[in-house]
Scaffold this motif. Structure first.
Motif, PDB file in Angstrom:
ATOM      1  N   PHE A   1     -12.024 -16.830  -3.006  1.00  0.00           N
ATOM      2  CA  PHE A   1     -12.990 -16.170  -2.134  1.00  0.00           C
ATOM      3  C   PHE A   1     -12.470 -16.037  -0.698  1.00  0.00           C
ATOM      4  N   PHE A   2     -11.891 -17.106  -0.166  1.00  0.00           N
ATOM      5  CA  PHE A   2     -11.458 -17.102   1.228  1.00  0.00           C
ATOM      6  C   PHE A   2     -10.284 -16.144   1.440  1.00  0.00           C
ATOM      7  N   SER A   3      -9.394 -16.062   0.465  1.00  0.00           N
ATOM      8  CA  SER A   3      -8.289 -15.105   0.562  1.00  0.00           C
ATOM      9  C   SER A   3      -8.823 -13.680   0.531  1.00  0.00           C
ATOM     10  N   GLY A   4      -9.862 -13.460  -0.284  1.00  0.00           N
ATOM     11  CA  GLY A   4     -10.480 -12.142  -0.349  1.00  0.00           C
ATOM     12  C   GLY A   4     -11.070 -11.720   0.983  1.00  0.00           C
TER      13      GLY A   4
ATOM     14  N   LEU B   1       0.828  -1.211   0.000  1.00  0.00           N
ATOM     15  CA  LEU B   1       0.000   0.000   0.000  1.00  0.00           C
ATOM     16  C   LEU B   1       0.864   1.264   0.000  1.00  0.00           C
ATOM     17  N   ILE B   2       1.941   1.248   0.785  1.00  0.00           N
ATOM     18  CA  ILE B   2       2.826   2.420   0.849  1.00  0.00           C
ATOM     19  C   ILE B   2       3.525   2.647  -0.481  1.00  0.00           C
ATOM     20  N   GLN B   3       3.991   1.575  -1.104  1.00  0.00           N
ATOM     21  CA  GLN B   3       4.694   1.698  -2.381  1.00  0.00           C
ATOM     22  C   GLN B   3       3.793   2.277  -3.475  1.00  0.00           C
ATOM     23  N   HIS B   4       2.484   2.120  -3.298  1.00  0.00           N
ATOM     24  CA  HIS B   4       1.534   2.638  -4.286  1.00  0.00           C
ATOM     25  C   HIS B   4       0.613   3.675  -3.659  1.00  0.00           C
ATOM     26  N   LYS B   5       1.148   4.418  -2.707  1.00  0.00           N
ATOM     27  CA  LYS B   5       0.346   5.409  -1.982  1.00  0.00           C
ATOM     28  C   LYS B   5      -0.310   6.393  -2.944  1.00  0.00           C
ATOM     29  N   GLY B   6      -1.588   6.631  -2.737  1.00  0.00           N
ATOM     30  CA  GLY B   6      -2.329   7.536  -3.605  1.00  0.00           C
ATOM     31  C   GLY B   6      -2.924   6.868  -4.827  1.00  0.00           C
ATOM     32  N   GLU B   7      -2.641   5.578  -5.008  1.00  0.00           N
ATOM     33  CA  GLU B   7      -3.168   4.833  -6.157  1.00  0.00           C
ATOM     34  C   GLU B   7      -4.136   3.757  -5.673  1.00  0.00           C
ATOM     35  N   ILE B   8      -5.137   3.471  -6.485  1.00  0.00           N
ATOM     36  CA  ILE B   8      -6.016   2.336  -6.196  1.00  0.00           C
ATOM     37  C   ILE B   8      -5.318   1.067  -6.669  1.00  0.00           C
ATOM     38  N   ILE B   9      -5.132   0.122  -5.751  1.00  0.00           N
ATOM     39  CA  ILE B   9      -4.554  -1.174  -6.119  1.00  0.00           C
ATOM     40  C   ILE B   9      -5.694  -2.175  -6.232  1.00  0.00           C
ATOM     41  N   ASN B  10      -5.814  -2.796  -7.379  1.00  0.00           N
ATOM     42  CA  ASN B  10      -6.897  -3.753  -7.594  1.00  0.00           C
ATOM     43  C   ASN B  10      -6.815  -4.909  -6.596  1.00  0.00           C
ATOM     44  N   ARG B  11      -7.965  -5.388  -6.174  1.00  0.00           N
ATOM     45  CA  ARG B  11      -8.032  -6.501  -5.218  1.00  0.00           C
ATOM     46  C   ARG B  11      -7.214  -7.694  -5.705  1.00  0.00           C
ATOM     47  N   GLU B  12      -7.332  -8.008  -7.000  1.00  0.00           N
ATOM     48  CA  GLU B  12      -6.635  -9.168  -7.539  1.00  0.00           C
ATOM     49  C   GLU B  12      -5.126  -9.027  -7.407  1.00  0.00           C
TER      50      GLU B  12
ATOM     51  N   ASP C   1      -9.771  -8.534   3.538  1.00  0.00           N
ATOM     52  CA  ASP C   1     -10.633  -7.502   4.124  1.00  0.00           C
ATOM     53  C   ASP C   1     -10.433  -7.418   5.635  1.00  0.00           C
ATOM     54  N   VAL C   2     -10.228  -8.570   6.282  1.00  0.00           N
ATOM     55  CA  VAL C   2      -9.971  -8.591   7.728  1.00  0.00           C
ATOM     56  C   VAL C   2      -8.643  -7.902   8.041  1.00  0.00           C
ATOM     57  N   PHE C   3      -7.622  -8.181   7.238  1.00  0.00           N
ATOM     58  CA  PHE C   3      -6.310  -7.578   7.470  1.00  0.00           C
ATOM     59  C   PHE C   3      -6.340  -6.072   7.218  1.00  0.00           C
ATOM     60  N   ILE C   4      -7.117  -5.641   6.242  1.00  0.00           N
ATOM     61  CA  ILE C   4      -7.281  -4.200   6.003  1.00  0.00           C
ATOM     62  C   ILE C   4      -7.884  -3.530   7.239  1.00  0.00           C
ATOM     63  N   THR C   5      -8.893  -4.176   7.824  1.00  0.00           N
ATOM     64  CA  THR C   5      -9.532  -3.640   9.030  1.00  0.00           C
ATOM     65  C   THR C   5      -8.528  -3.538  10.175  1.00  0.00           C
ATOM     66  N   LYS C   6      -7.685  -4.555  10.327  1.00  0.00           N
ATOM     67  CA  LYS C   6      -6.666  -4.536  11.382  1.00  0.00           C
ATOM     68  C   LYS C   6      -5.688  -3.379  11.181  1.00  0.00           C
ATOM     69  N   LEU C   7      -5.237  -3.175   9.935  1.00  0.00           N
ATOM     70  CA  LEU C   7      -4.303  -2.080   9.659  1.00  0.00           C
ATOM     71  C   LEU C   7      -4.958  -0.727   9.903  1.00  0.00           C
ATOM     72  N   ARG C   8      -6.221  -0.596   9.526  1.00  0.00           N
ATOM     73  CA  ARG C   8      -6.935   0.669   9.754  1.00  0.00           C
ATOM     74  C   ARG C   8      -6.954   1.031  11.237  1.00  0.00           C
ATOM     75  N   LYS C   9      -7.182   0.043  12.093  1.00  0.00           N
ATOM     76  CA  LYS C   9      -7.228   0.298  13.533  1.00  0.00           C
ATOM     77  C   LYS C   9      -5.867   0.774  14.044  1.00  0.00           C
ATOM     78  N   LYS C  10      -4.794   0.199  13.511  1.00  0.00           N
ATOM     79  CA  LYS C  10      -3.456   0.588  13.937  1.00  0.00           C
ATOM     80  C   LYS C  10      -3.076   1.971  13.410  1.00  0.00           C
ATOM     81  N   LEU C  11      -3.674   2.370  12.284  1.00  0.00           N
ATOM     82  CA  LEU C  11      -3.331   3.648  11.657  1.00  0.00           C
ATOM     83  C   LEU C  11      -4.237   4.802  12.093  1.00  0.00           C
ATOM     84  N   ASN C  12      -5.215   4.523  12.947  1.00  0.00           N
ATOM     85  CA  ASN C  12      -6.185   5.575  13.279  1.00  0.00           C
ATOM     86  C   ASN C  12      -5.664   6.600  14.279  1.00  0.00           C
ATOM     87  N   LEU C  13      -4.397   6.468  14.701  1.00  0.00           N
ATOM     88  CA  LEU C  13      -3.802   7.476  15.593  1.00  0.00           C
ATOM     89  C   LEU C  13      -3.429   8.747  14.829  1.00  0.00           C
TER      90      LEU C  13
END
Length: 226
Positions: free
Chosen positions: A189-192, A166-177, A196-208
């Motif tokens: 499907f299960f990886s997808g 995400l950092i390497q492509h900051k400001g860009e939309i990275i396709n899910r695939e 989404d769970v890992f994105i939620t975890k990172l969001r919580k850590k970045l909300n400071l």
């Protein structure tokens, strides 16, 4: 070379493509050969490569179109055009699109090898970066630590890979695939759901830091801003 370099080769002239592939493989490269640009783009989206060698005049998608689409996904992977199109305007167009090198046919295999090694060596130096600043955060890839003045988080390996991408492509939309094939190495499907769970975890850590945010582009993927 101690580590084999993985090359995606797109060449619609079958006999020439086989010669290049066999020549590179005899020098310890790993080569995936594609007969047109459409297949090359599909292969790129499903696997990891160290460099791309693209013919320009190909059916379905020409080399210019392939390079343009890849540059929307990955700004750093070395792209080398190998082509008979030798007009100045073609060379200029290639570099404007984002290629790193341009070899005109006819060419020598030795020259091609030297240029590929040069490009990948430079890219490896860039890839050795271990510290990133993200808003009020410091991210150390080697130690997998995300540090804010008020907290330090020890990330899992997958969290680290995901945040680095995400950092390497900051400001860009990275396709899910792309995220799934890069971090999870498949896009089922299960990886997808796991992503989404890992994105939620990172969001919580970045909300400071309110200026840092992972945005969901519905139906497309994720974008990091900050």
């Amino acid at each position: 070379m101690n580590t084999k370099i993985k090359i995606l080769l797109a060449e619609d002239e079958v006999s020439l493509g086989i010669i290049i592939k066999e020549s590179l493989e005899s020098r310890n490269f790993i080569v995936t050969l594609c007969e047109n640009g459409e297949i090359a783009l599909e292969k790129f989206q499903k696997s990891n490569f160290d460099a791309l060698v693209l013919d320009i005049m190909m059916p379905k998608k020409d080399g210019f179109n392939v390079a343009e689409e890849i540059r929307q996904i990955n700004r750093t992977i070395p792209i080398l055009f190998l082509t008979a199109k030798s007009q100045t305007e073609d060379v200029v167009k290639g570099f404007k699109i984002g290629c790193n090198d341009y070899i005109k046919k006819p060419f020598s295999i030795e020259e091609l090898i030297v240029r590929i090694i040069s490009l990948t060596s430079r890219q490896q130096q860039v890839s050795k970066k271990t510290n990133y600043t993200l808003g009020e955060y410091q991210f150390n890839i080697e130690n997998q630590l995300l540090t804010h003045k008020s907290a330090t988080f020890k990330l899992t390996n997958r969290e680290s890979l995901l945040l680095e991408l995400l950092i390497q492509h900051k400001g860009e939309i990275i396709n899910r695939e792309i995220i799934l094939n890069t971090v999870w190495e498949n896009d089922d499907f299960f990886s997808g759901r796991s992503m989404d769970v890992f994105i939620t975890k990172l969001r919580k850590k970045l909300n400071l830091d309110p200026t840092v945010e992972i945005i969901n582009s519905r139906g497309r993927g994720y974008k990091l801003i900050g």
